[in-house]
Design a protein around this motif. Structure first.
Motif, PDB file in Angstrom:
ATOM      1  N   SER A 207       0.018 -24.931  30.057  1.00  0.00           N
ATOM      2  CA  SER A 207      -0.824 -24.883  31.570  1.00  0.00           C
ATOM      3  C   SER A 207      -1.655 -23.410  31.438  1.00  0.00           C
ATOM      4  O   SER A 207      -2.613 -23.383  31.817  1.00  0.00           O
ATOM      5  N   SER A 208      -0.341 -22.235  31.566  1.00  0.00           N
ATOM      6  CA  SER A 208      -1.350 -20.947  31.301  1.00  0.00           C
ATOM      7  C   SER A 208      -2.077 -21.065  30.108  1.00  0.00           C
ATOM      8  O   SER A 208      -3.007 -19.926  29.715  1.00  0.00           O
ATOM      9  N   TRP A 209      -1.640 -21.414  28.523  1.00  0.00           N
ATOM     10  CA  TRP A 209      -2.658 -21.595  27.440  1.00  0.00           C
ATOM     11  C   TRP A 209      -3.883 -22.163  27.814  1.00  0.00           C
ATOM     12  O   TRP A 209      -4.226 -21.117  27.694  1.00  0.00           O
ATOM     13  N   ILE A 210      -4.003 -23.264  27.845  1.00  0.00           N
ATOM     14  CA  ILE A 210      -5.009 -23.617  28.238  1.00  0.00           C
ATOM     15  C   ILE A 210      -5.971 -23.131  29.283  1.00  0.00           C
ATOM     16  O   ILE A 210      -6.573 -23.332  29.104  1.00  0.00           O
ATOM     17  N   SER A 211      -5.298 -22.485  30.332  1.00  0.00           N
ATOM     18  CA  SER A 211      -6.113 -21.681  31.643  1.00  0.00           C
ATOM     19  C   SER A 211      -6.615 -20.662  30.652  1.00  0.00           C
ATOM     20  O   SER A 211      -7.717 -20.769  31.037  1.00  0.00           O
ATOM     21  N   ASP A 212      -5.965 -19.758  29.936  1.00  0.00           N
ATOM     22  CA  ASP A 212      -6.637 -18.660  29.456  1.00  0.00           C
ATOM     23  C   ASP A 212      -6.965 -18.941  28.133  1.00  0.00           C
ATOM     24  O   ASP A 212      -8.313 -18.257  27.894  1.00  0.00           O
ATOM     25  N   ARG A 213      -7.338 -20.374  27.623  1.00  0.00           N
ATOM     26  CA  ARG A 213      -8.317 -20.556  26.409  1.00  0.00           C
ATOM     27  C   ARG A 213      -9.598 -21.498  27.275  1.00  0.00           C
ATOM     28  O   ARG A 213     -10.820 -20.991  26.707  1.00  0.00           O
ATOM     29  N   TRP A 214      -9.259 -22.230  28.255  1.00  0.00           N
ATOM     30  CA  TRP A 214     -10.824 -22.742  28.453  1.00  0.00           C
ATOM     31  C   TRP A 214     -11.348 -22.744  30.034  1.00  0.00           C
ATOM     32  O   TRP A 214     -12.640 -22.094  29.970  1.00  0.00           O
ATOM     33  N   LEU A 215     -10.820 -21.652  30.484  1.00  0.00           N
ATOM     34  CA  LEU A 215     -11.085 -21.163  31.592  1.00  0.00           C
ATOM     35  C   LEU A 215     -11.496 -19.379  32.142  1.00  0.00           C
ATOM     36  O   LEU A 215     -11.448 -18.756  32.641  1.00  0.00           O
ATOM     37  N   CYS A 216     -10.783 -19.159  30.722  1.00  0.00           N
ATOM     38  CA  CYS A 216     -11.694 -18.001  30.746  1.00  0.00           C
ATOM     39  C   CYS A 216     -12.229 -16.981  31.479  1.00  0.00           C
ATOM     40  O   CYS A 216     -12.366 -15.690  32.142  1.00  0.00           O
ATOM     41  N   GLY A 217     -14.310 -17.211  31.353  1.00  0.00           N
ATOM     42  CA  GLY A 217     -14.806 -17.006  32.628  1.00  0.00           C
ATOM     43  C   GLY A 217     -14.160 -16.956  34.330  1.00  0.00           C
ATOM     44  O   GLY A 217     -14.717 -16.096  34.973  1.00  0.00           O
ATOM     45  N   LEU A 218     -13.249 -17.980  34.455  1.00  0.00           N
ATOM     46  CA  LEU A 218     -12.835 -18.354  35.477  1.00  0.00           C
ATOM     47  C   LEU A 218     -12.353 -17.170  36.071  1.00  0.00           C
ATOM     48  O   LEU A 218     -12.820 -16.500  37.330  1.00  0.00           O
ATOM     49  N   TRP A 219     -11.382 -16.732  35.395  1.00  0.00           N
ATOM     50  CA  TRP A 219      -9.924 -15.703  35.710  1.00  0.00           C
ATOM     51  C   TRP A 219     -10.955 -14.413  35.227  1.00  0.00           C
ATOM     52  O   TRP A 219     -10.414 -12.888  35.960  1.00  0.00           O
ATOM     53  N   GLN A 220     -12.025 -14.244  34.377  1.00  0.00           N
ATOM     54  CA  GLN A 220     -12.458 -12.590  33.782  1.00  0.00           C
ATOM     55  C   GLN A 220     -13.277 -12.624  35.433  1.00  0.00           C
ATOM     56  O   GLN A 220     -13.377 -11.636  35.929  1.00  0.00           O
ATOM     57  N   SER A 221     -14.173 -13.262  36.073  1.00  0.00           N
ATOM     58  CA  SER A 221     -14.661 -13.278  37.416  1.00  0.00           C
ATOM     59  C   SER A 221     -14.020 -13.310  38.878  1.00  0.00           C
ATOM     60  O   SER A 221     -14.595 -12.453  39.427  1.00  0.00           O
ATOM     61  N   ILE A 222     -12.387 -13.257  38.668  1.00  0.00           N
ATOM     62  CA  ILE A 222     -11.923 -12.777  38.940  1.00  0.00           C
ATOM     63  C   ILE A 222     -10.927 -11.343  39.137  1.00  0.00           C
ATOM     64  O   ILE A 222      -9.702 -11.578  39.584  1.00  0.00           O
ATOM     65  N   ASN A 223     -11.213 -11.047  38.157  1.00  0.00           N
ATOM     66  CA  ASN A 223     -10.743 -10.368  37.330  1.00  0.00           C
ATOM     67  C   ASN A 223      -8.937 -10.235  37.228  1.00  0.00           C
ATOM     68  O   ASN A 223      -8.257  -9.373  36.938  1.00  0.00           O
ATOM     69  N   PHE A 224      -8.573 -11.189  36.962  1.00  0.00           N
ATOM     70  CA  PHE A 224      -7.588 -12.263  36.302  1.00  0.00           C
ATOM     71  C   PHE A 224      -7.178 -12.295  35.006  1.00  0.00           C
ATOM     72  O   PHE A 224      -7.070 -14.004  34.870  1.00  0.00           O
ATOM     73  N   PRO A 225      -7.554 -11.805  34.039  1.00  0.00           N
ATOM     74  CA  PRO A 225      -7.195 -12.578  32.822  1.00  0.00           C
ATOM     75  C   PRO A 225      -5.693 -12.708  32.265  1.00  0.00           C
ATOM     76  O   PRO A 225      -6.014 -12.126  31.058  1.00  0.00           O
ATOM     77  N   TYR A 226      -4.863 -12.543  32.827  1.00  0.00           N
ATOM     78  CA  TYR A 226      -3.503 -12.535  32.195  1.00  0.00           C
ATOM     79  C   TYR A 226      -3.116 -13.352  32.220  1.00  0.00           C
ATOM     80  O   TYR A 226      -1.102 -14.030  31.811  1.00  0.00           O
ATOM     81  N   PHE A 227      -3.446 -15.003  31.320  1.00  0.00           N
ATOM     82  CA  PHE A 227      -2.548 -16.285  31.749  1.00  0.00           C
ATOM     83  C   PHE A 227      -1.827 -16.725  30.668  1.00  0.00           C
ATOM     84  O   PHE A 227      -0.467 -16.832  29.943  1.00  0.00           O
ATOM     85  N   HIS A 228      -2.199 -15.633  29.619  1.00  0.00           N
ATOM     86  CA  HIS A 228      -1.530 -15.810  28.085  1.00  0.00           C
ATOM     87  C   HIS A 228      -0.119 -14.306  27.793  1.00  0.00           C
ATOM     88  O   HIS A 228       0.605 -14.903  27.035  1.00  0.00           O
ATOM     89  N   SER A 229      -0.662 -13.599  28.989  1.00  0.00           N
ATOM     90  CA  SER A 229       0.906 -13.577  29.154  1.00  0.00           C
ATOM     91  C   SER A 229       2.189 -13.907  29.421  1.00  0.00           C
ATOM     92  O   SER A 229       2.727 -14.272  29.163  1.00  0.00           O
ATOM     93  N   PHE A 230       1.460 -14.992  30.468  1.00  0.00           N
ATOM     94  CA  PHE A 230       2.850 -16.042  31.151  1.00  0.00           C
ATOM     95  C   PHE A 230       2.270 -16.583  30.307  1.00  0.00           C
ATOM     96  O   PHE A 230       4.195 -16.932  30.156  1.00  0.00           O
ATOM     97  N   TRP A 231       1.457 -16.814  29.795  1.00  0.00           N
ATOM     98  CA  TRP A 231       2.184 -18.327  27.742  1.00  0.00           C
ATOM     99  C   TRP A 231       3.688 -17.439  28.142  1.00  0.00           C
ATOM    100  O   TRP A 231       4.472 -18.264  27.299  1.00  0.00           O
ATOM    101  N   HIS A 232       3.290 -15.780  27.234  1.00  0.00           N
ATOM    102  CA  HIS A 232       4.711 -15.723  26.791  1.00  0.00           C
ATOM    103  C   HIS A 232       5.884 -15.642  26.998  1.00  0.00           C
ATOM    104  O   HIS A 232       6.829 -15.910  26.899  1.00  0.00           O
ATOM    105  N   VAL A 233       5.610 -15.343  28.697  1.00  0.00           N
ATOM    106  CA  VAL A 233       7.159 -15.181  29.380  1.00  0.00           C
ATOM    107  C   VAL A 233       7.986 -16.828  29.694  1.00  0.00           C
ATOM    108  O   VAL A 233       8.328 -16.898  29.292  1.00  0.00           O
ATOM    109  N   LEU A 234       6.645 -17.658  30.139  1.00  0.00           N
ATOM    110  CA  LEU A 234       7.079 -19.099  29.983  1.00  0.00           C
ATOM    111  C   LEU A 234       7.630 -19.676  28.781  1.00  0.00           C
ATOM    112  O   LEU A 234       8.621 -20.640  28.861  1.00  0.00           O
ATOM    113  N   ILE A 235       6.955 -19.840  28.058  1.00  0.00           N
ATOM    114  CA  ILE A 235       7.041 -20.057  26.606  1.00  0.00           C
ATOM    115  C   ILE A 235       8.721 -19.815  25.825  1.00  0.00           C
ATOM    116  O   ILE A 235       9.603 -20.511  25.365  1.00  0.00           O
ATOM    117  N   ALA A 236       8.584 -18.755  26.604  1.00  0.00           N
ATOM    118  CA  ALA A 236      10.601 -17.703  25.724  1.00  0.00           C
ATOM    119  C   ALA A 236      11.829 -18.578  26.763  1.00  0.00           C
ATOM    120  O   ALA A 236      12.707 -18.720  26.483  1.00  0.00           O
TER     121      ALA A 236
END
Length: 286
Positions: A207-236
């Motif tokens: 979900s974090s990977w898809i959010s970062d890839r497909w909803l980047c504009g939304l996360w940039q608008s609220i200054n929180f574009p870090y979901f790919h980092s969450f992907w790394h932690v959660l997949i580990a």
């Protein structure tokens, strides 16, 4: 500073010159650029949080943890565990390099290291009962896995590197299917609980990977574009639960004189634990 996703006029802070074709080693020569802003904290690191935060450190912790906690299994089958753990360590290194540079070579190394880690895991631990009919031995399955990885996935990386990111996530569905098949044969509540934690972490990770890839504009608008980092932690974390399950089923299939037991470190009573496999004493042979 360049906006996230924008390509620099020259490919690296260290490369000056006219508008020439970028080198495959150049900064931002990769086909993908994640949502985190580039060069916002350091001029030599494209994506700071994806490179240096806990997101990639998690892979460096996971690798030795698997070797240390599964000591009894390691004494019986050291090669698969060491090989797999070593490749996981490489995944962390290449992921850091990729997110530091966003280079084409970094992207290839990052994706190929994951592909080969999965290929090695399949080669060592894929249960014989699921082998195709034309495969007669583990050695033959090694060759099948190796040839498939080289011809299909590795060569495809040079044709369309971004394709592998989706292929890797599709492989996860096969792993989930195998887990479901094995859980139907198992009555151990700890195994089912560990599998549930693995699936939960994987769902949050994808979900974090898809959010970062497909909803980047939304996360940039609220200054929180870090979901790919969450992907790394959660997949580990998902792998932290997945690997003991794989070892558990491997002991059942390949080491019939031992009985696997799922343990929790540091203690069963802790709210957050790390699972590992202990081997009970060998059964007495008649």
């Amino acid at each position: 500073m360049p906006s996230p996703g924008a390509k620099l006029s020259h490919s690296s802070p260290f490369c000056k010159g006219g508008p020439t074709m970028p080198s495959i080693f150049s900064y931002q020569s990769a086909e993908v650029d994640w949502c985190e802003g580039n060069f916002e904290r350091l001029t030599v690191i494209a994506e700071y949080y994806n490179t240096l935060s806990i997101s990639n450190v998690s892979f460096f912790v996971l690798s030795p943890a698997l070797v240390y906690l599964n000591q009894q299994y390691r004494q019986q089958r050291a090669l698969p565990l060491y090989f797999f753990s070593g490749l996981l360590f490489c995944v962390g290194i290449f992921s850091m390099y990729f997110h530091m540079t966003l280079s084409y070579v970094g992207q290839l190394l990052d994706e190929l290291s994951i592909l080969w880690t999965l290929a090695v895991a399949y080669s060592f631990w894929y249960p014989r009962v699921y082998f195709p009919r034309f495969i007669k031995s583990r050695k033959h399955f090694f060759w099948l896995s190796g040839v498939t990885t080289v011809i299909i996935t590795t060569l495809m990386s040079f044709v369309k590197p971004a394709f592998n990111a989706y292929a890797l996530n599709c492989i996860a569905f096969h792993l989930l299917y195998l887990t479901w098949c094995e859980l139907k044969k198992c009555n151990d509540k700890r195994v089912h609980r560990t599998a549930a934690a693995m699936v939960l972490c994987w769902v949050l990770a994808i979900s974090s990977w898809i959010s970062d890839r497909w909803l980047c504009g939304l996360w940039q608008s609220i200054n929180f574009p870090y979901f790919h980092s969450f992907w790394h932690v959660l997949i580990a974390m998902s792998l932290l639960y997945c690997c003991p399950l794989v070892v558990y089923f491997d002991v059942n299939y390949e080491m019939p004189s031992f009985k696997p037991k799922l343990g929790y470190w540091p203690s069963d009573s802790w709210p957050v634990v790390v699972p590992y496999i202990a081997l009970e004493e060998p059964y007495k042979q008649c």
